[in-house]
Design an enzyme around this catalytic site. Sequence first.
Site, PDB file in Angstrom:
ATOM      1  N   ASN A  32     -11.162  21.161 -15.530  1.00 23.08           N
ATOM      2  CA  ASN A  32     -10.010  21.342 -16.422  1.00 23.08           C
ATOM      3  C   ASN A  32      -9.732  20.076 -17.221  1.00 23.08           C
ATOM      4  O   ASN A  32      -9.946  18.951 -16.749  1.00 23.08           O
ATOM      5  CB  ASN A  32      -8.770  21.805 -15.652  1.00 23.08           C
ATOM      6  CG  ASN A  32      -8.327  20.885 -14.540  1.00 23.08           C
ATOM      7  OD1 ASN A  32      -9.139  20.181 -13.955  1.00 23.08           O
ATOM      8  ND2 ASN A  32      -7.047  20.904 -14.239  1.00 23.08           N
ATOM      9  N   VAL A  33      -9.279  20.296 -18.448  1.00 21.25           N
ATOM     10  CA  VAL A  33      -8.961  19.201 -19.372  1.00 21.25           C
ATOM     11  C   VAL A  33      -7.582  19.484 -19.957  1.00 21.25           C
ATOM     12  O   VAL A  33      -7.422  20.419 -20.746  1.00 21.25           O
ATOM     13  CB  VAL A  33     -10.014  19.095 -20.501  1.00 21.25           C
ATOM     14  CG1 VAL A  33      -9.653  17.968 -21.466  1.00 21.25           C
ATOM     15  CG2 VAL A  33     -11.412  18.877 -19.916  1.00 21.25           C
ATOM     16  N   GLU A  34      -6.601  18.707 -19.533  1.00 20.92           N
ATOM     17  CA  GLU A  34      -5.216  18.956 -19.964  1.00 20.92           C
ATOM     18  C   GLU A  34      -4.914  18.251 -21.280  1.00 20.92           C
ATOM     19  O   GLU A  34      -5.730  17.486 -21.817  1.00 20.92           O
ATOM     20  CB  GLU A  34      -4.261  18.518 -18.848  1.00 20.92           C
ATOM     21  CG  GLU A  34      -4.491  19.344 -17.583  1.00 20.92           C
ATOM     22  CD  GLU A  34      -3.476  19.095 -16.492  1.00 20.92           C
ATOM     23  OE1 GLU A  34      -2.749  18.084 -16.536  1.00 20.92           O
ATOM     24  OE2 GLU A  34      -3.417  19.948 -15.574  1.00 20.92           O
ATOM     25  N   CYS A  83      -8.707  25.308 -18.961  1.00 21.51           N
ATOM     26  CA  CYS A  83      -9.031  25.507 -17.549  1.00 21.51           C
ATOM     27  C   CYS A  83     -10.495  25.148 -17.290  1.00 21.51           C
ATOM     28  O   CYS A  83     -11.323  25.149 -18.211  1.00 21.51           O
ATOM     29  CB  CYS A  83      -8.809  26.961 -17.148  1.00 21.51           C
ATOM     30  SG  CYS A  83      -7.080  27.433 -16.944  1.00 21.51           S
ATOM     31  N   GLU A 113     -12.684  26.919 -15.957  1.00 21.86           N
ATOM     32  CA  GLU A 113     -13.558  28.050 -16.281  1.00 21.86           C
ATOM     33  C   GLU A 113     -13.887  28.081 -17.775  1.00 21.86           C
ATOM     34  O   GLU A 113     -14.955  28.571 -18.170  1.00 21.86           O
ATOM     35  CB  GLU A 113     -12.898  29.364 -15.858  1.00 21.86           C
ATOM     36  CG  GLU A 113     -12.706  29.515 -14.348  1.00 21.86           C
ATOM     37  CD  GLU A 113     -11.389  28.920 -13.845  1.00 21.86           C
ATOM     38  OE1 GLU A 113     -10.831  28.024 -14.522  1.00 21.86           O
ATOM     39  OE2 GLU A 113     -10.927  29.351 -12.786  1.00 21.86           O
ATOM     40  N   CYS A 124      -7.089  31.872 -12.963  1.00 17.48           N
ATOM     41  CA  CYS A 124      -5.869  32.427 -13.561  1.00 17.48           C
ATOM     42  C   CYS A 124      -6.216  33.713 -14.315  1.00 17.48           C
ATOM     43  O   CYS A 124      -7.393  34.046 -14.506  1.00 17.48           O
ATOM     44  CB  CYS A 124      -5.223  31.402 -14.495  1.00 17.48           C
ATOM     45  SG  CYS A 124      -6.096  31.176 -16.070  1.00 17.48           S
ATOM     46  N   CYS A 162      -8.495  33.364 -17.313  1.00 15.06           N
ATOM     47  CA  CYS A 162      -9.880  33.045 -16.934  1.00 15.06           C
ATOM     48  C   CYS A 162     -10.577  34.239 -16.294  1.00 15.06           C
ATOM     49  O   CYS A 162     -11.796  34.380 -16.410  1.00 15.06           O
ATOM     50  CB  CYS A 162      -9.903  31.826 -16.026  1.00 15.06           C
ATOM     51  SG  CYS A 162      -9.504  30.316 -16.951  1.00 15.06           S
TER      52      CYS A 162
HETATM   53  N1  THU Z   1      -6.445  25.620 -13.887  1.00 16.88           N
HETATM   54  C1  THU Z   1      -7.781  25.817 -14.015  1.00 16.88           C
HETATM   55  O1  THU Z   1      -8.529  24.906 -14.369  1.00 16.88           O
HETATM   56  N2  THU Z   1      -8.270  27.048 -13.729  1.00 16.88           N
HETATM   57  C2  THU Z   1      -7.517  28.110 -13.315  1.00 16.88           C
HETATM   58  O2  THU Z   1      -8.030  29.213 -13.204  1.00 16.88           O
HETATM   59  C3  THU Z   1      -6.114  27.905 -12.974  1.00 16.88           C
HETATM   60  C4  THU Z   1      -5.507  26.648 -13.496  1.00 16.88           C
HETATM   61  C5  THU Z   1      -5.887  24.302 -14.250  1.00 16.88           C
HETATM   62  C6  THU Z   1      -5.146  24.307 -15.548  1.00 16.88           C
HETATM   63  C7  THU Z   1      -4.225  23.127 -15.365  1.00 16.88           C
HETATM   64  O3  THU Z   1      -4.881  21.949 -15.807  1.00 16.88           O
HETATM   65  C8  THU Z   1      -3.993  23.028 -13.871  1.00 16.88           C
HETATM   66  O4  THU Z   1      -4.981  23.869 -13.274  1.00 16.88           O
HETATM   67  C9  THU Z   1      -2.635  23.484 -13.437  1.00 16.88           C
HETATM   68  O5  THU Z   1      -2.342  24.747 -13.900  1.00 16.88           O
END
Ligand code: THU
Length: 141
Positions: free
Chosen positions: A56-58, A67, A69, A100, A103
């Site tokens: 994941n890259v915020e 996410c 994925e 999520c 995804c």
């Molecule tokens: N996140 C994912 O990378 N994949 C998911 O399926 C659920 C959430 C990440 C997004 C965000 O950076 C962190 O988890 C918190 O939601």
Amino acid sequence: MTTAEPSSGPAADPVGWDDLRAAAAAVANQAYAPYSRLHVGAAVRTAAGDIVTGCNVENASYGLTLCAECGVVSELHRGGHGPIVAVCASTPEGTILLPCGRCRQLLMEHGGPDLLVDTPDGPVPLDEILPHAFGAGDLPT
Ligand code: THU
């Protein structure tokens, strides 16, 4: 005479879940998650047998967060990989996370309803956690 099913090895575990889970946990260390501090790695097994990963890259805007994925799907196309048969999302410590909703839809496009999704209780078909999914078949021809 019947042949006993092997209890371990490729025939018993064609996905290679241990390697997939290890890859997901390892790539979670590459996550950029300064806001949620939830570091996520995702690893898929392709039908051709390869493992493809993403993290994941915020973003400071929050809503633009990618996410793990999403990274996988991008990498799948960059590398010219075909369909996927299994996916695992994990923290660096190996805690299994469910994809999520968004995804799940992304994964459906590339793995279909039979895609095996890892859960804390073991793998389940994607169809079980995204029933009655929208898909390309719903679009006009
Ligand atoms: N996140 C994912 O990378 N994949 C998911 O399926 C659920 C959430 C990440 C997004 C965000 O950076 C962190 O988890 C918190 O939601």
